[in-house]
Design a protein around this motif. Sequence first.
Motif, short mmCIF file in Angstrom:
data_model
loop_
_atom_site.label_atom_id
_atom_site.label_comp_id
_atom_site.label_asym_id
_atom_site.label_seq_id
_atom_site.Cartn_x
_atom_site.Cartn_y
_atom_site.Cartn_z
N PRO A 1 -91.87 22.63 -51.87
CA PRO A 1 -91.97 21.17 -51.87
C PRO A 1 -93.20 20.68 -52.65
O PRO A 1 -94.12 21.46 -52.92
N VAL A 2 -93.18 19.41 -53.01
CA VAL A 2 -94.29 18.82 -53.75
C VAL A 2 -95.54 18.81 -52.88
O VAL A 2 -95.49 18.45 -51.70
N LEU A 3 -96.66 19.22 -53.47
CA LEU A 3 -97.96 19.17 -52.78
C LEU A 3 -98.63 17.85 -53.14
O LEU A 3 -99.09 17.67 -54.27
N TRP A 4 -98.70 16.94 -52.19
CA TRP A 4 -99.17 15.58 -52.47
C TRP A 4 -100.68 15.41 -52.28
O TRP A 4 -101.22 14.38 -52.69
N ASP A 5 -101.36 16.37 -51.68
CA ASP A 5 -102.76 16.17 -51.30
C ASP A 5 -103.63 15.81 -52.50
O ASP A 5 -104.30 14.78 -52.51
N GLN A 6 -103.63 16.67 -53.53
CA GLN A 6 -104.48 16.42 -54.70
C GLN A 6 -104.02 15.19 -55.48
O GLN A 6 -104.84 14.44 -56.01
N VAL A 7 -102.71 14.99 -55.54
CA VAL A 7 -102.18 13.83 -56.25
C VAL A 7 -102.65 12.53 -55.61
O VAL A 7 -103.10 11.59 -56.29
N LEU A 8 -102.56 12.45 -54.28
CA LEU A 8 -102.99 11.25 -53.58
C LEU A 8 -104.50 11.06 -53.66
O LEU A 8 -104.99 9.93 -53.74
N ARG A 9 -105.24 12.15 -53.66
CA ARG A 9 -106.70 12.03 -53.84
C ARG A 9 -107.01 11.44 -55.22
O ARG A 9 -107.91 10.60 -55.36
N ASN A 10 -106.29 11.89 -56.22
CA ASN A 10 -106.50 11.37 -57.56
C ASN A 10 -106.21 9.87 -57.62
O ASN A 10 -107.03 9.10 -58.13
N LEU A 11 -105.07 9.46 -57.07
CA LEU A 11 -104.70 8.05 -57.12
C LEU A 11 -105.67 7.20 -56.30
O LEU A 11 -106.02 6.09 -56.70
N GLY A 12 -106.11 7.72 -55.16
CA GLY A 12 -107.09 6.99 -54.36
C GLY A 12 -108.42 6.84 -55.07
O GLY A 12 -109.05 5.77 -55.02
N LEU A 13 -108.84 7.90 -55.76
CA LEU A 13 -110.11 7.84 -56.50
C LEU A 13 -110.02 6.84 -57.65
O LEU A 13 -110.96 6.08 -57.90
N GLN A 14 -108.89 6.83 -58.33
CA GLN A 14 -108.71 5.87 -59.42
C GLN A 14 -108.71 4.43 -58.89
O GLN A 14 -109.27 3.53 -59.52
N ALA A 15 -108.08 4.22 -57.74
CA ALA A 15 -108.08 2.88 -57.15
C ALA A 15 -109.50 2.45 -56.78
O ALA A 15 -109.88 1.27 -56.95
N LEU A 16 -110.32 3.39 -56.30
CA LEU A 16 -111.71 3.08 -55.96
C LEU A 16 -112.50 2.69 -57.21
O LEU A 16 -113.23 1.69 -57.20
#
Length: 295
Positions: free
Chosen positions: A260-275
């Motif tokens: 399955p897709v590993l979302w942890d690093q992807v979501l961290r990236n998107l959250g950091l970009q939003a910050l």
Amino acid sequence: MSRAEAAPAGATAVPASAAARRWGLSLLISEVTTTFRRWRTLALLGVLAAVPVLIGIAVKIETGDDGAHGGGGPAFISQVTNNGLFLVFTSLAATLPFFLPMAIGVIAGDSVAGEAGSGTLRYLLVAPAGRTRLLFAKYATTMAFCFAATLVVAVSALAVGALLFPLGEVTLISGTTIGFGEGLLRALAIAVVVALSLVGVAALGLFVSTLTNSGVAAMATTVGLLITVQILDQFPQLSAIQPYLFPHYWLSFADLLRDPVLWDQVLRNLGLQALYAAVFGSAAWARFTAKDITV
């Protein structure tokens, strides 16, 4: 005679806020149209489209007719000869560290400073849209370029991959095999994630653009900061701060090729970009709304 009495029978007065919103939409459309008509923008998109062509030709020449790959290279390059769809992933991985952010930095850095340097900024500010809507239009235009640039790389890579290599089922990093249709959907999802990975760079460039009246200086500063941050992300001694640097999780889109897709690093990236977008977007707004426009 009052304004209401002077109006024709049956006419409805248009609130000033509605007129400003309509002007803001017109301003956004104008900004997007003007940006994508510039030769500089077209040249940047042309360079980005050429990168997958060069990668595809290089892989084809190196592997020859037997399809054997004898060396290392960017991520996914060993699978390109078996499936041309992997050229999309390889091209995005190759352009994300430098080419895509540099292009975004050029567009974002010139967004406000270029107008100020050419003397057109003060004419834009007399419109009823106001400074906040103008700044939003500039940032939205930069984000439109982010998606357009990423799409150009992906489409160019897909076309070259289809011409030079076979297409078919996709074997994911985890070893699972999926159909070509699902592979295309994953490629689209990866392109969206790559585009969203650039919102921090876009906000940073917009902020820098509000600090100067020279478009060249703003573009150079943005690209210089981008290179500096990426260099800092390579030193093991700085591992404590690296997770907070905007390029740190850029290549996490590879986790979308797992099952399955590993979302942890992807979501961290998107959250950091939003910050980064929130911090530098707010700084750009604070600077621009208080800036004295004299030219």
